[in-house]
Design a protein around this motif. Structure first.
Motif, mmCIF file in Angstrom:
data_model
loop_
_atom_site.group_PDB
_atom_site.id
_atom_site.type_symbol
_atom_site.label_atom_id
_atom_site.label_comp_id
_atom_site.label_asym_id
_atom_site.label_seq_id
_atom_site.Cartn_x
_atom_site.Cartn_y
_atom_site.Cartn_z
ATOM 1 N N MET A 1 0.845 -1.198 0.000
ATOM 2 C CA MET A 1 0.000 0.000 0.000
ATOM 3 C C MET A 1 0.881 1.249 0.000
ATOM 4 S SD MET A 1 -3.192 1.072 2.501
ATOM 5 C CE MET A 1 -2.542 0.405 3.984
ATOM 6 N N PHE A 2 1.686 1.456 1.057
ATOM 7 C CA PHE A 2 2.589 2.605 1.134
ATOM 8 C C PHE A 2 3.995 2.089 1.437
ATOM 9 C CE2 PHE A 2 -1.544 4.352 2.526
ATOM 10 C CZ PHE A 2 -1.691 5.360 1.584
ATOM 11 N N GLU A 3 4.991 2.803 0.919
ATOM 12 C CA GLU A 3 6.392 2.446 1.125
ATOM 13 C C GLU A 3 6.981 3.268 2.262
ATOM 14 O OE1 GLU A 3 9.728 2.341 -1.957
ATOM 15 O OE2 GLU A 3 7.906 1.970 -3.129
ATOM 16 N N MET A 4 7.694 2.613 3.188
ATOM 17 C CA MET A 4 8.312 3.302 4.319
ATOM 18 C C MET A 4 9.194 4.453 3.852
ATOM 19 S SD MET A 4 7.595 2.692 7.360
ATOM 20 C CE MET A 4 8.750 2.927 8.649
ATOM 21 N N ASN A 5 9.062 5.592 4.524
ATOM 22 C CA ASN A 5 9.866 6.794 4.299
ATOM 23 C C ASN A 5 9.703 7.425 2.920
ATOM 24 O OD1 ASN A 5 11.004 6.826 6.925
ATOM 25 N ND2 ASN A 5 12.327 5.145 6.303
ATOM 26 N N LYS A 6 8.726 6.983 2.151
ATOM 27 C CA LYS A 6 8.449 7.599 0.855
ATOM 28 C C LYS A 6 7.410 8.710 1.056
ATOM 29 C CE LYS A 6 6.961 6.682 -3.839
ATOM 30 N NZ LYS A 6 6.431 5.703 -4.794
ATOM 31 N N ASN A 7 7.550 9.800 0.300
ATOM 32 C CA ASN A 7 6.599 10.911 0.397
ATOM 33 C C ASN A 7 5.393 10.686 -0.501
ATOM 34 O OD1 ASN A 7 7.999 12.403 2.281
ATOM 35 N ND2 ASN A 7 9.026 13.680 0.782
ATOM 36 N N TYR A 8 4.227 11.103 -0.002
ATOM 37 C CA TYR A 8 2.973 11.010 -0.744
ATOM 38 C C TYR A 8 2.240 12.335 -0.633
ATOM 39 C CZ TYR A 8 3.871 6.014 -0.617
ATOM 40 O OH TYR A 8 4.446 4.776 -0.759
ATOM 41 N N THR A 9 1.411 12.640 -1.630
ATOM 42 C CA THR A 9 0.582 13.844 -1.581
ATOM 43 C C THR A 9 -0.700 13.526 -0.819
ATOM 44 O OG1 THR A 9 -0.605 13.318 -3.621
ATOM 45 C CG2 THR A 9 1.443 14.619 -3.837
ATOM 46 N N ARG A 10 -1.360 14.569 -0.347
ATOM 47 C CA ARG A 10 -2.656 14.368 0.323
ATOM 48 C C ARG A 10 -3.667 13.770 -0.645
ATOM 49 N NH1 ARG A 10 -3.998 16.217 5.560
ATOM 50 N NH2 ARG A 10 -5.735 14.860 5.170
ATOM 51 N N GLU A 11 -3.589 14.154 -1.907
ATOM 52 C CA GLU A 11 -4.502 13.604 -2.917
ATOM 53 C C GLU A 11 -4.321 12.088 -3.021
ATOM 54 O OE1 GLU A 11 -7.461 13.060 -5.506
ATOM 55 O OE2 GLU A 11 -7.053 14.968 -4.538
ATOM 56 N N PHE A 12 -3.085 11.625 -3.082
ATOM 57 C CA PHE A 12 -2.830 10.185 -3.184
ATOM 58 C C PHE A 12 -3.293 9.471 -1.916
ATOM 59 C CE2 PHE A 12 -0.379 6.281 -2.861
ATOM 60 C CZ PHE A 12 -0.584 5.737 -4.116
ATOM 61 N N ILE A 13 -2.978 10.032 -0.750
ATOM 62 C CA ILE A 13 -3.420 9.438 0.514
ATOM 63 C C ILE A 13 -4.946 9.342 0.532
ATOM 64 C CG2 ILE A 13 -3.513 9.763 3.023
ATOM 65 C CD1 ILE A 13 -0.722 11.205 2.701
ATOM 66 N N HIS A 14 -5.598 10.402 0.068
ATOM 67 C CA HIS A 14 -7.061 10.420 -0.002
ATOM 68 C C HIS A 14 -7.578 9.332 -0.946
ATOM 69 C CE1 HIS A 14 -11.152 11.868 -0.458
ATOM 70 N NE2 HIS A 14 -10.954 11.951 -1.750
ATOM 71 N N GLN A 15 -6.954 9.192 -2.108
ATOM 72 C CA GLN A 15 -7.394 8.169 -3.072
ATOM 73 C C GLN A 15 -7.286 6.764 -2.494
ATOM 74 O OE1 GLN A 15 -5.143 8.804 -6.664
ATOM 75 N NE2 GLN A 15 -6.217 10.705 -7.156
ATOM 76 N N VAL A 16 -6.225 6.508 -1.726
ATOM 77 C CA VAL A 16 -6.010 5.171 -1.165
ATOM 78 C C VAL A 16 -6.861 4.933 0.083
ATOM 79 C CG1 VAL A 16 -4.288 3.630 -0.116
ATOM 80 C CG2 VAL A 16 -3.685 4.991 -2.125
ATOM 81 N N CYS A 17 -6.903 5.925 0.968
ATOM 82 C CA CYS A 17 -7.545 5.740 2.278
ATOM 83 C C CYS A 17 -8.959 6.296 2.365
ATOM 84 C CB CYS A 17 -6.706 6.404 3.373
ATOM 85 S SG CYS A 17 -5.047 5.741 3.514
ATOM 86 N N GLY A 18 -9.251 7.359 1.620
ATOM 87 C CA GLY A 18 -10.541 8.033 1.721
ATOM 88 C C GLY A 18 -10.522 9.097 2.800
ATOM 89 N N GLY A 19 -11.675 9.605 3.128
ATOM 90 C CA GLY A 19 -11.790 10.628 4.163
ATOM 91 C C GLY A 19 -11.550 12.032 3.631
ATOM 92 N N ASN A 20 -11.605 12.991 4.539
ATOM 93 C CA ASN A 20 -11.451 14.405 4.211
ATOM 94 C C ASN A 20 -9.978 14.715 3.931
ATOM 95 O OD1 ASN A 20 -10.970 17.216 4.521
ATOM 96 N ND2 ASN A 20 -12.834 17.442 5.723
ATOM 97 N N LYS A 21 -9.683 15.344 2.795
ATOM 98 C CA LYS A 21 -8.304 15.657 2.412
ATOM 99 C C LYS A 21 -7.658 16.696 3.315
ATOM 100 C CE LYS A 21 -9.227 16.099 -2.095
ATOM 101 N NZ LYS A 21 -9.040 16.422 -3.509
ATOM 102 N N GLN A 22 -8.453 17.521 3.989
ATOM 103 C CA GLN A 22 -7.888 18.571 4.833
ATOM 104 C C GLN A 22 -7.699 18.139 6.292
ATOM 105 O OE1 GLN A 22 -10.470 19.515 2.480
ATOM 106 N NE2 GLN A 22 -8.710 19.974 1.183
ATOM 107 N N ALA A 23 -8.399 17.117 6.711
ATOM 108 C CA ALA A 23 -8.358 16.692 8.118
ATOM 109 C C ALA A 23 -7.038 15.999 8.438
ATOM 110 C CB ALA A 23 -9.521 15.753 8.414
ATOM 111 N N PHE A 24 -6.505 16.259 9.635
ATOM 112 C CA PHE A 24 -5.276 15.569 10.021
ATOM 113 C C PHE A 24 -5.557 14.128 10.424
ATOM 114 C CE2 PHE A 24 -6.679 16.606 14.210
ATOM 115 C CZ PHE A 24 -5.959 15.843 15.117
ATOM 116 N N LEU A 25 -6.815 13.832 10.771
ATOM 117 C CA LEU A 25 -7.277 12.469 11.030
ATOM 118 C C LEU A 25 -8.493 12.211 10.141
ATOM 119 C CD1 LEU A 25 -7.063 12.334 14.955
ATOM 120 C CD2 LEU A 25 -5.453 11.339 13.311
ATOM 121 N N PRO A 26 -8.269 11.953 8.839
ATOM 122 C CA PRO A 26 -9.406 11.752 7.945
ATOM 123 C C PRO A 26 -10.229 10.528 8.342
ATOM 124 C CG PRO A 26 -7.330 11.249 6.827
ATOM 125 C CD PRO A 26 -6.988 11.805 8.168
#
Length: 123
Positions: free
Chosen positions: A1-26
């Motif tokens: 799913m995610f690679e250790m120590n690799k950077n991701y954008t909020r958009e990508f995190i949102h696409q994979v996990c869902g939830g609110n893109k602005q929330a620190f705990l989506p």
């Protein structure tokens, strides 16, 4: 799913996990699905998550503290760049100003502005 120590954008995190893109705990379907943390507000991240007293942060913190499943935790490294720190699950939760005080130092918030502190455990 995610690679250790690799950077991701909020958009990508949102696409994979869902939830609110602005929330620190989506949240999605009543569960916290990730943590996207800033070190100025969470200096002990990913081991400790500090929730401010806003209604949304308070609700998300309460929800996360009741969960047992591990979630992906990300640390903000730059504008829209979040480093994957690993999978963490809630271990302990503190809500009183006295119990939160040791964790609130250097977070930019006073004890009165904190609704909850969640100690996380790597899985």
């Amino acid at each position: 799913m995610f690679e250790m120590n690799k950077n991701y954008t909020r958009e990508f995190i949102h696409q994979v996990c869902g939830g609110n893109k602005q929330a620190f705990l989506p949240m999605k379907n009543g569960k916290v699905v990730a943590a996207c943390l800033r070190t100025d507000l969470n200096p002990q991240a990913p081991d400790v998550i500090i929730c401010n007293s806003s209604a949304s942060a308070n609700a998300a913190g309460r929800t996360l503290s009741a969960q047992r499943d591990a979630i992906p935790v990300f640390i903000k490294t730059d504008t829209d760049a979040y480093r994957f720190a690993g999978l963490y699950a809630p271990d302990e939760s503190f809500v009183t100003p006295l119990s939160c005080a040791p964790y609130v130092q250097n977070c930019g918030l006073t004890s009165a502005q904190v609704s909850r502190v969640i100690k996380m455990q790597r899985r």
